[in-house]
Scaffold this active site. Structure first.
Site, PDB file in Angstrom:
ATOM      1  N   HIS A 136      -1.760  -5.460   1.428  1.00 20.63           N
ATOM      2  CA  HIS A 136      -3.041  -6.117   1.175  1.00 20.63           C
ATOM      3  C   HIS A 136      -2.770  -7.508   0.624  1.00 20.63           C
ATOM      4  CE1 HIS A 136      -7.075  -6.952  -0.414  1.00 20.63           C
ATOM      5  NE2 HIS A 136      -6.430  -7.460  -1.445  1.00 20.63           N
ATOM      6  N   LYS A 157       0.833  -1.201   0.000  1.00 17.83           N
ATOM      7  CA  LYS A 157       0.000   0.000   0.000  1.00 17.83           C
ATOM      8  C   LYS A 157       0.874   1.260   0.000  1.00 17.83           C
ATOM      9  CE  LYS A 157      -3.836  -2.321   2.415  1.00 17.83           C
ATOM     10  NZ  LYS A 157      -4.691  -2.292   3.628  1.00 17.83           N
ATOM     11  N   GLU A 194      -9.793  -9.915  -7.674  1.00 16.00           N
ATOM     12  CA  GLU A 194      -8.834  -8.813  -7.547  1.00 16.00           C
ATOM     13  C   GLU A 194      -7.767  -8.870  -8.650  1.00 16.00           C
ATOM     14  OE1 GLU A 194      -7.608  -9.294  -3.448  1.00 16.00           O
ATOM     15  OE2 GLU A 194      -9.544  -8.578  -2.700  1.00 16.00           O
ATOM     16  N   ASN A 205      -1.560  -0.114   7.375  1.00 14.25           N
ATOM     17  CA  ASN A 205      -1.114  -1.494   7.643  1.00 14.25           C
ATOM     18  C   ASN A 205      -0.332  -2.144   6.504  1.00 14.25           C
ATOM     19  OD1 ASN A 205      -3.272  -1.960   5.987  1.00 14.25           O
ATOM     20  ND2 ASN A 205      -4.414  -3.245   7.423  1.00 14.25           N
ATOM     21  N   TYR A 243     -12.460  -2.376  -2.939  1.00 21.35           N
ATOM     22  CA  TYR A 243     -12.945  -2.451  -1.559  1.00 21.35           C
ATOM     23  C   TYR A 243     -14.477  -2.405  -1.478  1.00 21.35           C
ATOM     24  CZ  TYR A 243      -8.258  -2.056   0.515  1.00 21.35           C
ATOM     25  OH  TYR A 243      -6.963  -2.294   0.921  1.00 21.35           O
TER      26      TYR A 243
HETATM   27  P1  IDP Z   1      -7.618  -6.948   5.452  1.00 17.60           P
HETATM   28  O1  IDP Z   1      -6.840  -5.897   4.706  1.00 17.60           O
HETATM   29  O2  IDP Z   1      -6.815  -7.582   6.542  1.00 17.60           O
HETATM   30  O3  IDP Z   1      -8.284  -7.952   4.543  1.00 17.60           O
HETATM   31  P2  IDP Z   1     -10.266  -5.763   5.777  1.00 17.60           P
HETATM   32  O4  IDP Z   1     -11.174  -5.996   6.931  1.00 17.60           O
HETATM   33  O5  IDP Z   1     -10.634  -6.369   4.466  1.00 17.60           O
HETATM   34  O6  IDP Z   1      -8.797  -6.193   6.237  1.00 17.60           O
HETATM   35  O7  IDP Z   1     -10.138  -4.180   5.616  1.00 17.60           O
HETATM   36  C1  IDP Z   1      -9.525  -3.641   4.474  1.00 17.60           C
HETATM   37  C2  IDP Z   1      -8.628  -2.510   4.894  1.00 17.60           C
HETATM   38  O8  IDP Z   1      -9.427  -1.466   5.422  1.00 17.60           O
HETATM   39  C3  IDP Z   1      -7.654  -2.850   6.037  1.00 17.60           C
HETATM   40  O9  IDP Z   1      -6.472  -3.474   5.578  1.00 17.60           O
HETATM   41  C4  IDP Z   1      -7.383  -1.484   6.591  1.00 17.60           C
HETATM   42  O10 IDP Z   1      -6.454  -0.769   5.772  1.00 17.60           O
HETATM   43  C5  IDP Z   1      -8.738  -0.809   6.472  1.00 17.60           C
HETATM   44  N1  IDP Z   1      -9.545  -0.973   7.684  1.00 17.60           N
HETATM   45  C6  IDP Z   1     -10.197  -2.074   8.116  1.00 17.60           C
HETATM   46  N2  IDP Z   1     -10.846  -1.873   9.250  1.00 17.60           N
HETATM   47  C7  IDP Z   1     -10.604  -0.571   9.576  1.00 17.60           C
HETATM   48  C8  IDP Z   1     -10.997   0.265  10.668  1.00 17.60           C
HETATM   49  O11 IDP Z   1     -11.719  -0.155  11.591  1.00 17.60           O
HETATM   50  N3  IDP Z   1     -10.541   1.557  10.643  1.00 17.60           N
HETATM   51  C9  IDP Z   1      -9.743   2.033   9.635  1.00 17.60           C
HETATM   52  N4  IDP Z   1      -9.345   1.278   8.592  1.00 17.60           N
HETATM   53  C10 IDP Z   1      -9.767  -0.008   8.570  1.00 17.60           C
HETATM   54 MG    MG Z   2      -9.816  -7.746   3.192  1.00 16.44          MG
END
Ligand code: IDP
Ligand code: MG
Length: 149
Positions: free
Chosen positions: A115, A9, A126, A112, A49
């Site tokens: 992805h 990212k 994707e 984080n 997303y």
């Molecule tokens: P993942 O990336 O581990 O699959 P997902 O639940 O699919 O996690 O969420 C996608 C992305 O959205 C996360 O990697 C993170 O960057 C962001 N995200 C998820 N939950 C939150 C939140 O509660 N606050 C802010 N950003 C979030």
């Molecule tokens: Mg995800």
């Protein structure tokens, strides 16, 4: 052989972690079948997303993922989807195990670093969003017999 979609990212690119992330997957034995940098625009971010549309963090997520270049890749190997999810660590870096990518380099959920597709079906969806077929390279990994028995 299974494939997954992985993306470093914008925070990972800016922090110089592309090589670090790719190296972990290469050293594990996985095969890179596509790799490119791009700037994600809003429509692609919304499609990628789509499952998160309407959630409170959606707008922040879209501005984060469109805030700079990303490094997108397709990686192949046995059970690669689940293994890469494990190597990435929990979505919230604060809860990610030490030694995982997020558990090594991350603190906040909105920064984080990486992805990875969460299932083979998500991976197929994707990969099609980010790559055309001609970008997915078909070649023999020379060390393959030393990685898979
Ligand atoms: P993942 O990336 O581990 O699959 P997902 O639940 O699919 O996690 O969420 C996608 C992305 O959205 C996360 O990697 C993170 O960057 C962001 N995200 C998820 N939950 C939150 C939140 O509660 N606050 C802010 N950003 C979030
Ligand atoms: Mg995800």
């Amino acid at each position: 052989m299974e494939r997954t979609f992985v993306m470093v990212k914008p925070d990972g690119v800016q922090r110089g972690l592309v090589g670090e992330v790719v190296a972990r997957f290469e050293r594990r034995g996985f095969k890179l079948v596509a790799l490119k940098m791009l700037r994600i625009h809003r429509d692609l971010a919304e499609r990628h997303y789509a499952e998160h549309q309407g959630k409170p963090f959606f707008e922040d997520l879209v501005s984060y993922i469109t805030s700079g270049p990303v490094a997108a890749m397709v990686i192949e190997g046995r059970n690669v989807v689940a293994t890469i999810r494990e190597m990435m660590g929990a979505t919230q870096p604060a809860k990610a195990l030490p030694g995982t990518i997020r558990g090594t380099y991350g603190i906040d959920v909105g920064r984080n670093i990486v992805h990875g597709s969460d299932s083979p079906a998500s991976a197929a969806r994707e990969i099609e969003l980010f790559f055309v077929d001609a970008e997915l390279l078909d070649y023999q990994q020379a060390l393959e017999p030393w990685i898979h028995e």
